[in-house]
Design a protein around this motif. Structure first.
Motif, PDB file in Angstrom:
ATOM      1  N   MET A   1       0.859  -1.168   0.000  1.00 18.80           N
ATOM      2  CA  MET A   1       0.000   0.000   0.000  1.00 18.80           C
ATOM      3  C   MET A   1       0.902   1.227   0.000  1.00 18.80           C
ATOM      4  O   MET A   1       1.823   1.309   0.780  1.00 18.80           O
ATOM      5  N   SER A   2       0.668   2.132  -0.920  1.00 12.34           N
ATOM      6  CA  SER A   2       1.376   3.405  -0.823  1.00 12.34           C
ATOM      7  C   SER A   2       0.554   4.292   0.100  1.00 12.34           C
ATOM      8  O   SER A   2      -0.649   4.364  -0.027  1.00 12.34           O
ATOM      9  N   LEU A   3       1.217   4.881   1.051  1.00 16.60           N
ATOM     10  CA  LEU A   3       0.499   5.580   2.119  1.00 16.60           C
ATOM     11  C   LEU A   3       0.600   7.080   1.988  1.00 16.60           C
ATOM     12  O   LEU A   3       1.676   7.634   2.005  1.00 16.60           O
ATOM     13  N   ARG A   4      -0.547   7.716   1.894  1.00 14.21           N
ATOM     14  CA  ARG A   4      -0.580   9.163   1.908  1.00 14.21           C
ATOM     15  C   ARG A   4      -1.705   9.662   2.797  1.00 14.21           C
ATOM     16  O   ARG A   4      -1.835  10.837   2.981  1.00 14.21           O
ATOM     17  N   ASN A   5      -2.538   8.761   3.302  1.00 11.40           N
ATOM     18  CA  ASN A   5      -3.677   9.179   4.117  1.00 11.40           C
ATOM     19  C   ASN A   5      -3.516   8.716   5.553  1.00 11.40           C
ATOM     20  O   ASN A   5      -3.058   7.610   5.810  1.00 11.40           O
ATOM     21  N   VAL A   6      -3.935   9.542   6.477  1.00 15.34           N
ATOM     22  CA  VAL A   6      -3.920   9.183   7.885  1.00 15.34           C
ATOM     23  C   VAL A   6      -4.928   8.060   8.105  1.00 15.34           C
ATOM     24  O   VAL A   6      -5.967   8.021   7.488  1.00 15.34           O
ATOM     25  N   GLY A   7      -4.620   7.141   9.006  1.00 10.97           N
ATOM     26  CA  GLY A   7      -5.546   6.055   9.318  1.00 10.97           C
ATOM     27  C   GLY A   7      -5.193   4.749   8.634  1.00 10.97           C
ATOM     28  O   GLY A   7      -5.848   3.755   8.844  1.00 10.97           O
ATOM     29  N   TRP A   8      -4.167   4.740   7.799  1.00 16.68           N
ATOM     30  CA  TRP A   8      -3.743   3.531   7.096  1.00 16.68           C
ATOM     31  C   TRP A   8      -2.385   3.118   7.631  1.00 16.68           C
ATOM     32  O   TRP A   8      -1.556   3.951   7.957  1.00 16.68           O
ATOM     33  N   SER A   9      -2.153   1.820   7.696  1.00 18.66           N
ATOM     34  CA  SER A   9      -0.833   1.333   8.082  1.00 18.66           C
ATOM     35  C   SER A   9      -0.395   0.252   7.110  1.00 18.66           C
ATOM     36  O   SER A   9      -1.212  -0.417   6.488  1.00 18.66           O
ATOM     37  N   GLN A  10       0.897   0.089   6.989  1.00 18.20           N
ATOM     38  CA  GLN A  10       1.464  -0.855   6.042  1.00 18.20           C
ATOM     39  C   GLN A  10       1.194  -2.285   6.470  1.00 18.20           C
ATOM     40  O   GLN A  10       1.478  -2.649   7.604  1.00 18.20           O
ATOM     41  N   GLY A  59      -6.590  -4.839  10.010  1.00 18.45           N
ATOM     42  CA  GLY A  59      -6.682  -3.524  10.638  1.00 18.45           C
ATOM     43  C   GLY A  59      -5.822  -2.457  10.008  1.00 18.45           C
ATOM     44  O   GLY A  59      -5.534  -1.446  10.644  1.00 18.45           O
ATOM     45  N   GLY A  60      -5.423  -2.636   8.766  1.00 15.47           N
ATOM     46  CA  GLY A  60      -4.539  -1.679   8.128  1.00 15.47           C
ATOM     47  C   GLY A  60      -5.229  -0.523   7.428  1.00 15.47           C
ATOM     48  O   GLY A  60      -4.574   0.264   6.772  1.00 15.47           O
ATOM     49  N   THR A  61      -6.542  -0.432   7.529  1.00 14.39           N
ATOM     50  CA  THR A  61      -7.269   0.655   6.859  1.00 14.39           C
ATOM     51  C   THR A  61      -7.981   1.526   7.880  1.00 14.39           C
ATOM     52  O   THR A  61      -7.990   1.241   9.072  1.00 14.39           O
ATOM     53  N   ALA A  62      -8.606   2.560   7.397  1.00 17.51           N
ATOM     54  CA  ALA A  62      -9.312   3.498   8.272  1.00 17.51           C
ATOM     55  C   ALA A  62     -10.727   3.024   8.626  1.00 17.51           C
ATOM     56  O   ALA A  62     -11.438   3.733   9.321  1.00 17.51           O
ATOM     57  N   LEU A  63     -11.123   1.843   8.162  1.00 17.85           N
ATOM     58  CA  LEU A  63     -12.462   1.339   8.481  1.00 17.85           C
ATOM     59  C   LEU A  63     -12.599   1.022   9.967  1.00 17.85           C
ATOM     60  O   LEU A  63     -11.661   0.488  10.582  1.00 17.85           O
ATOM     61  N   PRO A  64     -13.763   1.282  10.554  1.00 16.44           N
ATOM     62  CA  PRO A  64     -13.991   0.891  11.950  1.00 16.44           C
ATOM     63  C   PRO A  64     -13.921  -0.635  12.091  1.00 16.44           C
ATOM     64  O   PRO A  64     -14.297  -1.361  11.168  1.00 16.44           O
ATOM     65  N   GLU A  65     -13.456  -1.084  13.220  1.00 15.90           N
ATOM     66  CA  GLU A  65     -13.221  -2.514  13.436  1.00 15.90           C
ATOM     67  C   GLU A  65     -14.453  -3.375  13.191  1.00 15.90           C
ATOM     68  O   GLU A  65     -14.345  -4.494  12.685  1.00 15.90           O
ATOM     69  N   HIS A  66     -15.651  -2.878  13.501  1.00 11.22           N
ATOM     70  CA  HIS A  66     -16.849  -3.708  13.309  1.00 11.22           C
ATOM     71  C   HIS A  66     -17.132  -3.993  11.823  1.00 11.22           C
ATOM     72  O   HIS A  66     -17.923  -4.876  11.500  1.00 11.22           O
ATOM     73  N   LEU A  67     -16.446  -3.320  10.911  1.00 14.06           N
ATOM     74  CA  LEU A  67     -16.629  -3.557   9.472  1.00 14.06           C
ATOM     75  C   LEU A  67     -15.521  -4.413   8.857  1.00 14.06           C
ATOM     76  O   LEU A  67     -15.603  -4.783   7.689  1.00 14.06           O
ATOM     77  N   TRP A  68     -14.499  -4.719   9.630  1.00 17.83           N
ATOM     78  CA  TRP A  68     -13.358  -5.451   9.081  1.00 17.83           C
ATOM     79  C   TRP A  68     -13.753  -6.783   8.462  1.00 17.83           C
ATOM     80  O   TRP A  68     -13.355  -7.083   7.337  1.00 17.83           O
ATOM     81  N   GLU A  69     -14.471  -7.605   9.189  1.00 17.02           N
ATOM     82  CA  GLU A  69     -14.761  -8.954   8.717  1.00 17.02           C
ATOM     83  C   GLU A  69     -15.563  -8.941   7.416  1.00 17.02           C
ATOM     84  O   GLU A  69     -15.204  -9.588   6.438  1.00 17.02           O
TER      85      GLU A  69
END
Length: 138
Positions: A1-10, A59-69
């Protein structure tokens, strides 16, 4: 993932590339040839991921945890590319042969926020077609 937005992790192994607009960035190893081909063809990239489903599930995106699955399962095995909105249609024309091969698996969208179209397009496509997508840009 190229990262430019807050809330994302590699979440995936990366390769350093030099973005013509922004300088050094880390790009997922599998996406690097596609990103380089896009830049060589004069396109701009905003973000990318070699498997957005994996990134969501870990958990590498800005989505809330309840939407991950739910969202992670939907996008598992899908690469993701975020580009300026006006480039989305042009790229989809280039990649139309790949999309025809995998009907229903290519998704291009421009989100609506605040009643207006956003300035970016999200393109999701099968991870296994990343290399061929790069080849079509050459």
């Amino acid at each position: 993932m190229s990262l430019r937005n807050v809330g994302w992790s590699q979440q995936h192994p990366t390769k350093p590339l030099t973005d013509p607009d922004d300088g050094p960035i880390e790009v997922d190893v599998e996406m690097a040839p596609l990103i380089e081909a896009l830049w060589a063809a004069g396109h701009t990239t905003i973000m990318s991921c070699q498997d957005i489903g994996e990134s969501i599930l870990t958990g590498g995106t800005a989505l809330p945890e309840h939407l991950w699955e739910r969202n992670g399962a939907f996008y598992l095995g899908m690469a993701w590319l975020k580009v300026p909105a006006d480039q989305g249609p042009r790229l989809m024309r280039v990649w139309e042969p790949l999309a025809r091969e995998r009907r229903g698996e290519w998704l291009a969208q421009v989100p609506i926020e605040g009643g207006r179209l956003c300035g970016f397009a999200s393109i999701h496509f099968p991870r296994e077609q990343i290399t061929r997508a790069a080849d079509l840009l050459a």
